[in-house]
Design a protein around this motif. Structure first.
Motif, mmCIF file in Angstrom:
data_model
loop_
_atom_site.group_PDB
_atom_site.id
_atom_site.type_symbol
_atom_site.label_atom_id
_atom_site.label_comp_id
_atom_site.label_asym_id
_atom_site.label_seq_id
_atom_site.Cartn_x
_atom_site.Cartn_y
_atom_site.Cartn_z
ATOM 1 N N ARG A 1 0.301 2.898 -11.317
ATOM 2 C CA ARG A 1 -0.290 1.601 -12.048
ATOM 3 C C ARG A 1 0.712 0.056 -11.195
ATOM 4 O O ARG A 1 1.968 0.656 -10.719
ATOM 5 C CB ARG A 1 0.752 2.458 -12.904
ATOM 6 C CG ARG A 1 -0.268 3.395 -13.803
ATOM 7 C CD ARG A 1 0.383 3.421 -15.352
ATOM 8 N NE ARG A 1 1.636 3.596 -15.278
ATOM 9 C CZ ARG A 1 2.388 4.392 -16.452
ATOM 10 N NH1 ARG A 1 1.505 5.153 -16.977
ATOM 11 N NH2 ARG A 1 3.686 3.821 -16.361
ATOM 12 N N ASP A 2 0.469 -0.455 -12.316
ATOM 13 C CA ASP A 2 1.371 -1.656 -11.788
ATOM 14 C C ASP A 2 2.976 -1.714 -12.560
ATOM 15 O O ASP A 2 2.084 -1.900 -13.430
ATOM 16 C CB ASP A 2 0.326 -2.758 -11.854
ATOM 17 C CG ASP A 2 1.081 -4.476 -11.101
ATOM 18 O OD1 ASP A 2 2.398 -4.252 -11.093
ATOM 19 O OD2 ASP A 2 0.346 -5.368 -10.433
ATOM 20 N N PRO A 3 4.040 -1.585 -12.419
ATOM 21 C CA PRO A 3 5.030 -1.934 -13.700
ATOM 22 C C PRO A 3 5.149 -2.880 -13.426
ATOM 23 O O PRO A 3 6.104 -3.183 -15.142
ATOM 24 C CB PRO A 3 6.237 -1.072 -12.299
ATOM 25 C CG PRO A 3 5.302 -1.924 -11.330
ATOM 26 C CD PRO A 3 4.578 -1.713 -11.113
ATOM 27 N N GLY B 1 5.527 8.687 -7.143
ATOM 28 C CA GLY B 1 7.160 7.621 -6.625
ATOM 29 C C GLY B 1 6.366 6.700 -6.386
ATOM 30 O O GLY B 1 4.882 6.125 -7.085
ATOM 31 N N LEU B 2 7.745 5.697 -6.274
ATOM 32 C CA LEU B 2 6.695 4.311 -5.513
ATOM 33 C C LEU B 2 5.739 4.260 -4.075
ATOM 34 O O LEU B 2 6.095 5.366 -3.556
ATOM 35 C CB LEU B 2 8.223 3.343 -4.806
ATOM 36 C CG LEU B 2 7.570 2.065 -5.201
ATOM 37 C CD1 LEU B 2 7.520 1.375 -6.167
ATOM 38 C CD2 LEU B 2 8.732 1.224 -4.742
ATOM 39 N N THR B 3 4.116 3.614 -3.855
ATOM 40 C CA THR B 3 3.534 3.661 -3.351
ATOM 41 C C THR B 3 3.383 2.113 -2.426
ATOM 42 O O THR B 3 4.578 1.163 -2.217
ATOM 43 C CB THR B 3 1.839 3.944 -3.734
ATOM 44 O OG1 THR B 3 1.708 2.608 -3.905
ATOM 45 C CG2 THR B 3 1.658 5.053 -5.011
ATOM 46 N N ASP C 1 3.200 1.928 -8.695
ATOM 47 C CA ASP C 1 4.148 3.500 -8.977
ATOM 48 C C ASP C 1 2.803 4.614 -8.452
ATOM 49 O O ASP C 1 1.424 3.748 -9.558
ATOM 50 C CB ASP C 1 4.637 3.229 -10.567
ATOM 51 C CG ASP C 1 5.423 2.674 -10.484
ATOM 52 O OD1 ASP C 1 6.122 2.819 -9.493
ATOM 53 O OD2 ASP C 1 5.766 2.143 -11.569
ATOM 54 N N GLU C 2 2.946 5.887 -7.908
ATOM 55 C CA GLU C 2 1.890 6.620 -8.540
ATOM 56 C C GLU C 2 2.231 7.707 -9.151
ATOM 57 O O GLU C 2 3.432 8.369 -9.602
ATOM 58 C CB GLU C 2 2.046 7.781 -6.882
ATOM 59 C CG GLU C 2 0.473 8.171 -6.842
ATOM 60 C CD GLU C 2 0.339 9.348 -5.910
ATOM 61 O OE1 GLU C 2 -0.485 9.876 -5.376
ATOM 62 O OE2 GLU C 2 1.279 8.853 -4.875
ATOM 63 N N TYR C 3 1.583 7.905 -9.817
ATOM 64 C CA TYR C 3 1.319 9.369 -11.110
ATOM 65 C C TYR C 3 0.187 10.101 -10.542
ATOM 66 O O TYR C 3 -0.950 9.956 -10.544
ATOM 67 C CB TYR C 3 1.232 8.781 -12.813
ATOM 68 C CG TYR C 3 2.770 8.130 -13.066
ATOM 69 C CD1 TYR C 3 3.077 8.573 -13.721
ATOM 70 C CD2 TYR C 3 2.551 6.474 -12.774
ATOM 71 C CE1 TYR C 3 4.330 7.768 -14.368
ATOM 72 C CE2 TYR C 3 3.187 5.928 -13.340
ATOM 73 C CZ TYR C 3 4.333 6.187 -13.553
ATOM 74 O OH TYR C 3 4.941 5.649 -14.244
ATOM 75 N N TYR D 1 5.295 11.085 -12.727
ATOM 76 C CA TYR D 1 5.887 10.344 -11.809
ATOM 77 C C TYR D 1 5.661 11.014 -10.156
ATOM 78 O O TYR D 1 6.489 12.108 -10.044
ATOM 79 C CB TYR D 1 6.607 10.280 -12.487
ATOM 80 C CG TYR D 1 6.924 8.798 -11.665
ATOM 81 C CD1 TYR D 1 6.670 7.210 -11.748
ATOM 82 C CD2 TYR D 1 8.896 8.872 -10.643
ATOM 83 C CE1 TYR D 1 6.841 5.908 -10.151
ATOM 84 C CE2 TYR D 1 8.537 7.249 -9.661
ATOM 85 C CZ TYR D 1 7.968 6.368 -10.262
ATOM 86 O OH TYR D 1 8.462 5.676 -9.180
ATOM 87 N N ARG E 1 4.238 -3.351 -5.376
ATOM 88 C CA ARG E 1 4.273 -2.100 -5.343
ATOM 89 C C ARG E 1 3.687 -1.120 -6.330
ATOM 90 O O ARG E 1 4.349 -1.601 -7.488
ATOM 91 C CB ARG E 1 5.457 -1.806 -4.555
ATOM 92 C CG ARG E 1 5.367 -1.685 -3.034
ATOM 93 C CD ARG E 1 6.551 -1.518 -2.609
ATOM 94 N NE ARG E 1 6.611 -0.218 -1.755
ATOM 95 C CZ ARG E 1 7.651 0.451 -1.635
ATOM 96 N NH1 ARG E 1 8.630 -0.540 -1.255
ATOM 97 N NH2 ARG E 1 7.172 1.922 -1.258
#
Length: 76
Positions: free
Chosen positions: A63-65, A36-38, A48-50, A34, A46
């Motif tokens: 990814r869209d949480p 963080g939030l982009t 999430d980036e992995y 993970y 917003r």
């Protein structure tokens, strides 16, 4: 024989080919970290980036949480 790629619960898995073995290897999760939030958004949410490592290649994954699994869109 070929490996099988599995996408389930927003996670990628690789299942090695059996190659004539009596007991086939189990699917292994592709490791991801993970980041963080982009600032990228999808329908106001917003993303999430992995970071995901496939062999020697690093991939940045968004990814869209809030988005549920879209199984009906994938080949079964």
């Amino acid at each position: 024989m070929h490996n099988t790629v599995i996408y389930q619960n927003k996670t990628l898995y690789i299942k090695p080919a059996c190659n004539g073995r009596k007991v086939c290897p189990v699917a292994q999760e592709v490791p991801k970290q993970y980041v963080g939030l982009t600032n990228f958004t999808e329908q106001g949410v917003r993303l999430d980036e992995y970071n995901e490592q496939l062999g020697k290649v690093n991939h940045h994954i968004l990814r869209d949480p809030a988005l549920p699994e879209q199984l009906y869109r994938y080949y079964q």
